[in-house]
Design an enzyme around this catalytic site. Structure first.
Site, PDB file in Angstrom:
ATOM      1  N   LYS A  13       0.809  -1.212   0.168  1.00 22.79           N
ATOM      2  CA  LYS A  13       0.037   0.046  -0.076  1.00 22.79           C
ATOM      3  C   LYS A  13       0.916   1.372  -0.130  1.00 22.79           C
ATOM      4  O   LYS A  13       0.567   2.434  -0.648  1.00 22.79           O
ATOM      5  CB  LYS A  13      -0.761   0.212   1.357  1.00 22.79           C
ATOM      6  CG  LYS A  13      -2.197  -0.959   1.082  1.00 22.79           C
ATOM      7  CD  LYS A  13      -3.168  -0.592   2.164  1.00 22.79           C
ATOM      8  CE  LYS A  13      -4.416  -1.893   1.878  1.00 22.79           C
ATOM      9  NZ  LYS A  13      -5.099  -1.686   3.051  1.00 22.79           N
ATOM     10  N   LYS A  62     -12.975  -6.811  -4.974  1.00 18.76           N
ATOM     11  CA  LYS A  62     -13.916  -5.970  -4.413  1.00 18.76           C
ATOM     12  C   LYS A  62     -13.936  -4.288  -5.081  1.00 18.76           C
ATOM     13  O   LYS A  62     -14.496  -3.784  -5.322  1.00 18.76           O
ATOM     14  CB  LYS A  62     -14.639  -6.220  -3.094  1.00 18.76           C
ATOM     15  CG  LYS A  62     -13.798  -5.411  -2.122  1.00 18.76           C
ATOM     16  CD  LYS A  62     -14.386  -6.081  -0.808  1.00 18.76           C
ATOM     17  CE  LYS A  62     -14.516  -5.321   0.194  1.00 18.76           C
ATOM     18  NZ  LYS A  62     -13.442  -4.512   0.967  1.00 18.76           N
ATOM     19  N   LYS A  99      -7.871 -13.213  -8.433  1.00 21.82           N
ATOM     20  CA  LYS A  99      -8.863 -13.153  -7.601  1.00 21.82           C
ATOM     21  C   LYS A  99      -9.992 -12.069  -7.890  1.00 21.82           C
ATOM     22  O   LYS A  99      -9.456 -11.031  -8.269  1.00 21.82           O
ATOM     23  CB  LYS A  99      -8.329 -12.953  -6.029  1.00 21.82           C
ATOM     24  CG  LYS A  99      -9.503 -13.480  -5.251  1.00 21.82           C
ATOM     25  CD  LYS A  99      -8.853 -13.387  -3.808  1.00 21.82           C
ATOM     26  CE  LYS A  99      -9.869 -12.795  -2.653  1.00 21.82           C
ATOM     27  NZ  LYS A  99      -9.209 -12.610  -1.527  1.00 21.82           N
TER      28      LYS A  99
END
Ligand code: TRP
Length: 332
Positions: A115, A200, A197
């Protein structure tokens, strides 16, 4: 026998996907009817603040996530469901646990490193403290098990280290949590890139199915789903797209992969994709209807959230008082 505590938190970012439903939520529906467990689910709103959020959108999304859980059938009587920021003990315990976490171990977390390289303009303290807040979530409730995917495994490991460190410094206080590896719940891949994957927060809208997508959106996205050029429907490492579609089909219809295969093996890709889309829409339509109903009554949603926060607060306060006492904070 005491029930085992299971804890999970979800950041209200992006949208809740079919992957979340099959991998997590669907499981919760089974766990809530199992007398061996008491489950707590928080909307990890404080965690989400580690990256910039637009306040109005964030507030709306947070409530929407809560309503989506309810719409899926996660029951507020059987589980403790609440917003993290409604239970002050999470932030309070984080402070204490910060004093038992080394800068070295926090800065070695893979997610922190990822991040910080993505948000170079905003490498804030919260980003580094993220796993300590997560440890507080878990440790406040005597959690025995935490369902985790690979991306959160390292954070759970840190929670265990912090718990052990504290317990050794004082006396047994925290339950040391174990990862909960579910027997159910398959991993669902992106429809646009079936080797990664379903995420979201994917920016490609064709990559994910939101559980609130309309029938047209669902059918369209399956129509566009990436497959391959050979025309056989089978499972295989060389067939990630078809394997993913079969996995989805089996999961949403409660069939085994073999049953799914037997049923679909002779279809053309076009017919097969439509068939999977139909099955997904059949699962999602009642969820969407329920969600719309719930969102029409915000006062009712708020009262469910308030009740969850009260139940969580009661438990969290008990643990926090114990911790404050052990470290020697003067009690009134
Ligand atoms: N960090 C988790 C994620 O992004 C969310 C989370 C917050 C969580 N607190 C938690 C998960 C406690 C398990 C337990 O997926």
């Amino acid at each position: 026998m005491d029930k085992k505590i299971i804890y999970s938190g979800i950041q209200p970012t992006g949208c809740i996907t079919l992957g979340n439903y099959i991998g997590a939520l669907g499981n919760w529906l089974k766990l809530q009817d199992d007398d061996n467990y008491q489950c707590l689910y928080s909307i990890a709103d404080l965690h989400a603040l580690t990256v910039r959020q637009n306040p109005a959108e964030f507030r709306a999304r947070t409530l929407s996530f809560f309503a989506q859980y309810l719409a899926c059938g996660v029951c507020p009587e059987k589980n403790i469901m609440y917003f993290q920021s409604h239970v002050p003990a999470h932030a309070e315990l984080t402070w204490i646990l910060n004093c038992y976490t080394y800068v070295g171990e926090a800065s070695r977390m893979t997610q922190f490193k990822d991040k910080s390289s993505k948000h170079t303009d905003n490498i804030n303290m919260g980003l580094m403290d993220y796993p300590v807040l997560m440890a507080s979530d878990i440790l406040l409730y005597n959690t025995a098990m935490v369902p985790v995917g690979v991306d959160q495994k390292q954070h759970l490991e840190l929670s265990r280290d912090i718990a052990n460190r504290f317990n050794n410094a004082y006396s047994p206080t925290f339950t040391v949590p174990e990862p909960y590896i579910s027997k159910m719940g398959a991993k669902i891949m992106s429809l646009a890139d079936p080797t990664s994957k379903m995420s979201k927060s994917d920016e490609n809208i064709n990559a994910t199915i939101s559980i609130l997508n309309s029938r047209d959106e669902v059918m369209n996205k399956f129509k566009k789903a990436v497959t391959d050029s050979d025309n056989s429907i089978r499972i295989g490492e060389d067939k990630p797209g078809i394997t993913n579609l079969l996995t989805i089909y089996a999961a949403v219809t409660n069939k085994t992969i073999d049953q799914a295969l037997a049923e679909c093996a002779d279809m053309s890709y076009g017919v097969f994709k439509q068939h999977v889309g139909e099955a997904v829409d059949t699962l999602l339509t009642p969820i969407r209807i329920k969600y719309n109903e719930l969102m029409c009554d915000k006062a009712h949603l708020a009262s469910i959230a308030k009740d969850g926060a009260e139940r969580a607060n009661y438990l969290a306060q008990k643990m926090l008082r114990k911790v404050y006492k052990k470290v020697g904070l003067y009690q009134l």
